[in-house]
Scaffold this motif. Structure first.
Motif, PDB file in Angstrom:
ATOM      1  N   ASP A 114       0.849  -1.191   0.000  1.00  0.00           N
ATOM      2  CA  ASP A 114       0.000   0.000   0.000  1.00  0.00           C
ATOM      3  C   ASP A 114       0.886   1.243   0.000  1.00  0.00           C
ATOM      4  O   ASP A 114       1.798   1.352   0.813  1.00  0.00           O
ATOM      5  CB  ASP A 114      -0.891  -0.009   1.245  1.00  0.00           C
ATOM      6  CG  ASP A 114      -1.978   1.052   1.200  1.00  0.00           C
ATOM      7  OD1 ASP A 114      -1.671   2.209   0.835  1.00  0.00           O
ATOM      8  OD2 ASP A 114      -3.120   0.720   1.531  1.00  0.00           O
TER       9      ASP A 114
ATOM     10  N   GLU B 165       0.380   3.979   1.178  1.00  0.00           N
ATOM     11  CA  GLU B 165       0.280   4.647   2.473  1.00  0.00           C
ATOM     12  C   GLU B 165       0.683   3.727   3.620  1.00  0.00           C
ATOM     13  O   GLU B 165       0.429   4.016   4.786  1.00  0.00           O
ATOM     14  CB  GLU B 165      -1.153   5.132   2.690  1.00  0.00           C
ATOM     15  CG  GLU B 165      -1.618   6.177   1.704  1.00  0.00           C
ATOM     16  CD  GLU B 165      -2.994   6.678   2.077  1.00  0.00           C
ATOM     17  OE1 GLU B 165      -3.143   7.187   3.202  1.00  0.00           O
ATOM     18  OE2 GLU B 165      -3.897   6.540   1.245  1.00  0.00           O
TER      19      GLU B 165
ATOM     20  N   ARG C  21       2.598   5.195   6.695  1.00  0.00           N
ATOM     21  CA  ARG C  21       1.750   6.071   7.500  1.00  0.00           C
ATOM     22  C   ARG C  21       0.750   5.251   8.307  1.00  0.00           C
ATOM     23  O   ARG C  21       0.564   5.473   9.509  1.00  0.00           O
ATOM     24  CB  ARG C  21       0.990   7.060   6.605  1.00  0.00           C
ATOM     25  CG  ARG C  21       0.101   8.025   7.399  1.00  0.00           C
ATOM     26  CD  ARG C  21      -0.892   8.777   6.503  1.00  0.00           C
ATOM     27  NE  ARG C  21      -1.887   7.921   5.893  1.00  0.00           N
ATOM     28  CZ  ARG C  21      -2.977   7.466   6.530  1.00  0.00           C
ATOM     29  NH1 ARG C  21      -3.186   7.745   7.792  1.00  0.00           N
ATOM     30  NH2 ARG C  21      -3.843   6.704   5.890  1.00  0.00           N
ATOM     31  N   ILE C  22       0.125   4.273   7.660  1.00  0.00           N
ATOM     32  CA  ILE C  22      -0.857   3.426   8.342  1.00  0.00           C
ATOM     33  C   ILE C  22      -0.197   2.694   9.500  1.00  0.00           C
ATOM     34  O   ILE C  22      -0.723   2.643  10.617  1.00  0.00           O
ATOM     35  CB  ILE C  22      -1.505   2.439   7.342  1.00  0.00           C
ATOM     36  CG1 ILE C  22      -2.352   3.209   6.336  1.00  0.00           C
ATOM     37  CG2 ILE C  22      -2.327   1.393   8.075  1.00  0.00           C
ATOM     38  CD1 ILE C  22      -2.815   2.373   5.146  1.00  0.00           C
TER      39      ILE C  22
ATOM     40  N   ARG D 204     -11.435   4.009   3.991  1.00  0.00           N
ATOM     41  CA  ARG D 204     -11.134   5.003   2.951  1.00  0.00           C
ATOM     42  C   ARG D 204     -12.140   6.139   3.015  1.00  0.00           C
ATOM     43  O   ARG D 204     -13.317   5.901   3.277  1.00  0.00           O
ATOM     44  CB  ARG D 204     -11.183   4.359   1.562  1.00  0.00           C
ATOM     45  CG  ARG D 204     -10.221   3.221   1.370  1.00  0.00           C
ATOM     46  CD  ARG D 204      -8.830   3.739   1.169  1.00  0.00           C
ATOM     47  NE  ARG D 204      -7.923   2.599   0.999  1.00  0.00           N
ATOM     48  CZ  ARG D 204      -6.630   2.682   1.171  1.00  0.00           C
ATOM     49  NH1 ARG D 204      -6.064   3.816   1.494  1.00  0.00           N
ATOM     50  NH2 ARG D 204      -5.875   1.639   1.019  1.00  0.00           N
TER      51      ARG D 204
END
Length: 116
Positions: free
Chosen positions: A90, A92, A95-96, A112
């Motif tokens: 992913d 992101e 960050r996740i 989302r």
């Protein structure tokens, strides 16, 4: 009338067999019909699929955990590593991971914008 003649007569007047379904014909796949929100196909939920998807530096740890799992824990190990593999790819993901490590629930982070 002979047995063969009776059988032929019965077959001549019998209803045609029902149409074969895709399942009967062996044309059904376990692959999901849809992919990710960004159009990518999900990682297969198999040992080989997950092993291929995790970063090479993580692969031996994955195989070690799978090898140590018994029949009651192997499904959980595979699921946990599959989720990691999805997170790794992913955009992101970093960050996740940071937000989840800070204490935010994973489901809240992964929702989302605009999703129900």
């Amino acid at each position: 009338m002979s047995h063969l003649a009776r059988t032929r007569r019965l077959l001549d007047h019998a209803e045609p067999p029902p149409a074969r379904s895709a399942l009967d014909a062996g044309m059904v796949s376990a692959q999901p019909v849809h992919g990710h929100h960004d159009g990518r196909q999900p990682i297969p939920r198999t040992q080989d699929g997950v092993a291929e998807a995790v970063p090479p530096v993580q692969r031996m740890e994955f195989y070690r955990e799978m090898g140590e799992a018994d029949d009651t824990t192997i499904g959980g190990v595979l699921k946990r590593w599959w989720l990691r593999a999805e997170l790794y790819r992913d955009p992101e993901g970093d960050r996740i991971h940071a937000v989840v490590q800070a204490g935010t629930s994973a489901s809240a982070v992964l929702r989302r914008p605009g999703a129900q």
